[in-house]
Each structure stands twice: as C-alpha cells, then as structure tokens.
Design an enzyme around this catalytic site. Structure first.
Site, mmCIF file in Angstrom:
data_model
loop_
_atom_site.group_PDB
_atom_site.id
_atom_site.type_symbol
_atom_site.label_atom_id
_atom_site.label_comp_id
_atom_site.label_asym_id
_atom_site.label_seq_id
_atom_site.Cartn_x
_atom_site.Cartn_y
_atom_site.Cartn_z
ATOM 1 N N SER A 242 0.846 -1.285 0.069
ATOM 2 C CA SER A 242 0.144 0.122 0.002
ATOM 3 C C SER A 242 0.811 1.232 0.111
ATOM 4 O O SER A 242 0.169 2.234 0.123
ATOM 5 C CB SER A 242 -0.921 -0.050 0.945
ATOM 6 O OG SER A 242 -0.093 -0.188 2.383
ATOM 7 N N HIS B 98 -40.833 22.587 -8.391
ATOM 8 C CA HIS B 98 -40.823 21.748 -9.602
ATOM 9 C C HIS B 98 -40.461 22.287 -10.748
ATOM 10 O O HIS B 98 -40.801 21.837 -11.938
ATOM 11 C CB HIS B 98 -42.404 21.411 -9.936
ATOM 12 C CG HIS B 98 -43.324 21.009 -8.407
ATOM 13 N ND1 HIS B 98 -43.445 19.827 -8.255
ATOM 14 C CD2 HIS B 98 -43.719 21.864 -7.713
ATOM 15 C CE1 HIS B 98 -44.274 19.738 -6.973
ATOM 16 N NE2 HIS B 98 -44.497 20.734 -6.947
ATOM 17 N N GLU C 101 -20.420 21.785 -14.092
ATOM 18 C CA GLU C 101 -20.751 20.394 -14.402
ATOM 19 C C GLU C 101 -20.032 19.236 -13.662
ATOM 20 O O GLU C 101 -20.443 18.214 -13.205
ATOM 21 C CB GLU C 101 -20.845 19.916 -15.974
ATOM 22 C CG GLU C 101 -22.134 20.759 -16.824
ATOM 23 C CD GLU C 101 -21.648 20.672 -18.248
ATOM 24 O OE1 GLU C 101 -22.729 20.662 -19.048
ATOM 25 O OE2 GLU C 101 -20.495 21.029 -18.731
#
Ligand code: ARG
Length: 464
Positions: free
Chosen positions: A26, A159, A293
């Site tokens: 690791s 909505h 984004e």
C-alpha cells in the site's frame, strides 16, 4: 525483497510472489500518512521511554533518527521510490538503516493495526479542518455575491416551475445555510476522529505500562479509545467523513445545477465568466459550464467512496482485517475531490455576472403574484379556500387575454371578485410581494438584509 527483510519475516522461509507483493503493498498510496506516522512514532517512543522500556539514550536516538528521516523526505525527491510494503514498514526500515538495532525497539508494544488507525486519524483530522476552511471560503463568496446584488430578484421555483419571486441574496443565503450545516457535520466528525487508538496494539491492548493519556495529549487527541478491539477494528470515523462529505457534495451539486440552468439562453439570469467556462471544438458560439458540470459530476465519486467504505466494513469479523487497507484511497480521493470542488465552487461564485433585468422580468411573468391576490382577498374577509379558487379563475382569465394579474384592469379583475378595488395594484406589485414575506426566514428585503449581516458576522467572528 526477501522474506526476512519484512517486518514479519521470521516465520517465513520463502518470499512473496512478486505479483502478490505488488497487490499487497500500500506504500504507493499510504505514503501520504508519512508525516502523521512519524509524529505518532515520536509520541510512542516517548511513551516507551516514560514506561521504562527505552533508555533516555535509546529514545533520543530513535527520535533523532525519525527527525532525520522526516527531513530527508523533504529534499530527496526519490526518497519514496522504495519497494516497502507500507508507510509503516518504510519508516521502520529507514530507521534501522540509520541507527541500527535501537531502531528495532520502536515497535515494542504497538502493532501496525493501532499504528495505522492512529496515523490515519491524525492525517484526516488535519484535512477535515482544512476542508472546513475551504467551505468557509465558499460561504464568503456567497455572502459577497449576495451583497453585490442586494436588490436583484429572481423567480423562485418549485418543480422547476416559476412559483414566487425571491431576492437573489435569499438564494445565495440558502446555500450559505446548507454549507454551514455541512461544516457543523465536519466539526462533529472531527471530534469523533480525534480519539487515539494507539495502545490497542494488534487487538487486545498492550502489555507495556505506556501512559496512553499522555501520548494522546502529546498528539493533540482529545481522548483515548476505550476498547482495543473497537479501536483497531472499526473505520466508522472514515465513513462519518465520507458521509458528511457526500452531503456537502450533494449541496454543491445542487448549487451547480441551479447555476447551469440559470446560465442557459432560455433562463439567461447569469453569465459565466471566461475564467470558468470552456468553448466547443466544433461550435464556435458555445460557452459551456464545464466547471459547474464537474462540480455536479464529482459528487458521484464521493458518494461512491462512501458506499465503498460501508460495503468494505459490513461483513468484517472483529478486529483488523486486511480488507481495511482499502479505506485509504477512498478517503484520500474524497479529500482531494472535495478540496478541488470547494476551491472551484468559490472561484465560480466570483466569476458570474448577474443579469438582474432579465431575472426580474422573469419574476414578473407567470402569475408569481397569484398568492398575493389570494392573500389580498383573505384580508377582505374571503376564506382562503374561496380566494384560492377565485384567483385560479382570474389566472385562467388572464391567460385567455394574454395579461398578467398586475396588467389586468380593475374592471377585468372585478369580474372574478367584487372585493377587488384600486388598492389591489399595490398588493400585486413586486415590491409588496417580496416585502410581505417579512417573518424570520422570509425573503423580504428587510429580513434578507438582516440575514446577510448575520452571515457575514458569523464568518468574521470565526477568523478573528
Ligand atoms: N497497510 C496496512 C493498512 O493499511 C497497515 C496495517 C497492516 N496490519 C496488518 N496486520 N497486516 O491497513
């Protein structure tokens, strides 16, 4: 590396298969725990000295060795190019190389199991605090954006349909509140991280009379673990962290989504600065909200890490299992991802232009003051349900003649209720629509100004 070079070589005669060793090791990622592990090793060394396990001279030798290793790592670029199994064996082997057999005494009374849990907590403690500071900068950017556009109005949505007008600043402060709670969660996580496992050894506790409290004190831990099996066998502190990070990322993702929508031509409420947008390789006219984004997209990876850790732990028998080595990359990547996302979020908020005319116009189109008309009728003694129905019909009438409620004449409005008189003009104005939401938490300019002051006050108090 032959079997006998390992920390655990004595019992082995053969060496590990090369592919397995690669799979097992690791060090390529847990080297990030290097500074934390050195620090914990120094404290452990002090603990061993006070317990009479090490002489003063031995303890000094070990601590000097650890300090040398720490410095060396700073200037030797290739220092970490090493086939070590993990960061713990790396440090120990460097120590033995440097100071010889005395170095082999450091591991007395500890195991990599309590060692890794301790180093990981030390590392994460610092990083959670840093993420909280970065989150504060996003809050500051939100407050600055709100203050720069105190009078700007936009349609509020439910909505994703226009519902009632709100102040831009109210929108900014909504995200300020979410991030404030995210930071509270980080504080809470920080407190739970800050408990020292060292002294739990492999699983059963240590047989040396190390004063765990004073070791913890040296390392800045608030307390010590109460059960050795639990201390080496659980990683809930890591899951607490990825959980809190997930909620923060969910909030930032929604912020990004709002801004993506507002930046479209269809909405046109904001303009993204060049600093945070990209173009299209094909379509010359495009300006794409890539920064936003990515903020939205990166939430997915953090959620994934949170779920990975839950899944990792759910079937493990007590106490330590090697599966748990998989905790590191999930947590490291969560820290990196959240850190980058917070930085970019603050940059985005400082690089958007608000098109207040456009958003105000939108806030005045689509019958966003219908509730005001109902409230107006209620004030004249009409039961709310009746008023709601009346205004519904007035809206339908308005749609038929192509007029907003505030564009209809008194005569046109009175066709729906004779309670309507001249003062309805004032009641239907944007100013009165906003101003009437004057309870704490509402979007009236007065309340929002107070909330903005309070938010800035919170931020300033924190840095003083
Ligand atoms: N690299 C290991 C980890 O991250 C350290 C602990 C190893 N302990 C052991 N008994 N194999 O979990």
């Amino acid at each position: 590396m032959s079997g006998t070079d390992k920390l655990w070589g004595g019992r082995f005669t053969g060496s590990a298969d090369a592919d397995f060793a690669e799979y097992n090791n690791s060090f390529r990622f847990d080297r990030r725990l290097f500074a934390a592990d050195i620090r914990a090793s120094v404290a452990h060394c002090n603990g061993l000295f006070h317990a009479g396990v090490l002489t003063r001279l031995e303890a000094e030798k070990i601590k000097n060795g650890l300090a040398t290793i720490f410095k060396r790592a700073d200037f030797d670029k290739n220092y970490f190019d090493d086939p070590s199994e993990d960061v713990h064996s790396f440090i120990e082997s460097k120590l033995v190389q440097l100071i010889g057999d005395t170095g082999r005494k450091l591991h007395t009374g500890r195991s990599r199991n309590d060692q890794v849990a301790t180093a990981f907590r030390l590392w994460l403690r610092e990083n959670v605090a840093e993420l909280s500071r970065l989150a504060r900068e996003v809050q500051r950017a939100l407050v600055d954006l709100a203050a720069a556009h105190r009078d700007a109005v936009l349609p509020g949505y439910t909505h994703l349909q226009r519902a009632q007008p709100v102040l831009w600043a109210h929108w900014c402060l909504a995200y300020f509140e979410m991030i404030a709670r995210d930071r509270e969660r980080f504080d809470e996580v920080w407190r739970r991280i800050n408990v020292m496992p060292l002294g739990s050894a492999a699983l059963a506790g240590t047989s040396y009379e190390v004063d765990r409290e004073s070791v913890a004190n040296e390392l800045g831990f608030d307390g010590i673990s109460a059960n050795s099996l639990d201390a080496v066998g659980d990683r809930d502190f890591a899951i607490d962290f990825t959980g809190a990070a997930s909620i923060l990322m969910m909030h930032l993702s929604r912020l990004a989504e709002d801004l993506i929508v507002y930046s479209t031509n269809e909405f046109g409420f904001i303009e993204l600065g060049d600093a945070i947008s990209t173009g299209s390789s094909l379509m010359p006219q495009k300006k794409n909200p890539d920064a936003l984004e990515l903020i939205r997209g990166k939430a997915a990876r953090v959620f994934g890490h949170n779920l990975a850790l839950l899944t990792l732990m759910k079937g493990l028998p007590l106490a330590y299992n090697k599966d748990m080595q998989e905790d590191k990359e999930a947590v490291f990547d969560t820290v990196d991802t959240v850190s980058g996302t917070l930085r970019v979020s603050a940059i985005v908020l400082r690089n958007i232009g608000i098109n207040a005319d456009r958003s105000r116009e939108a806030a005045m189109k689509g019958y966003l003051n219908a509730t005001e008309l109902a409230d107006y009728l209620v004030a004249k003694g009409v039961p709310f349900r009746t008023a709601h129905d009346t205004v519904g019909r007035a809206v339908l009438g308005g749609i038929e003649i192509g007029k907003e409620l505030h564009e209809m004449s008194i005569a046109e409005l009175r066709e729906f209720s004779t309670e309507i008189v001249d003062d309805v003009r004032e009641a239907l104005s944007l100013e009165s629509t906003l101003g009437s939401k004057n309870q704490i938490g509402g979007t009236s300019p007065e309340r929002v100004a107070e909330a903005l002051d309070a938010a800035r006050g919170d931020l300033d108090r924190e840095v003083r």
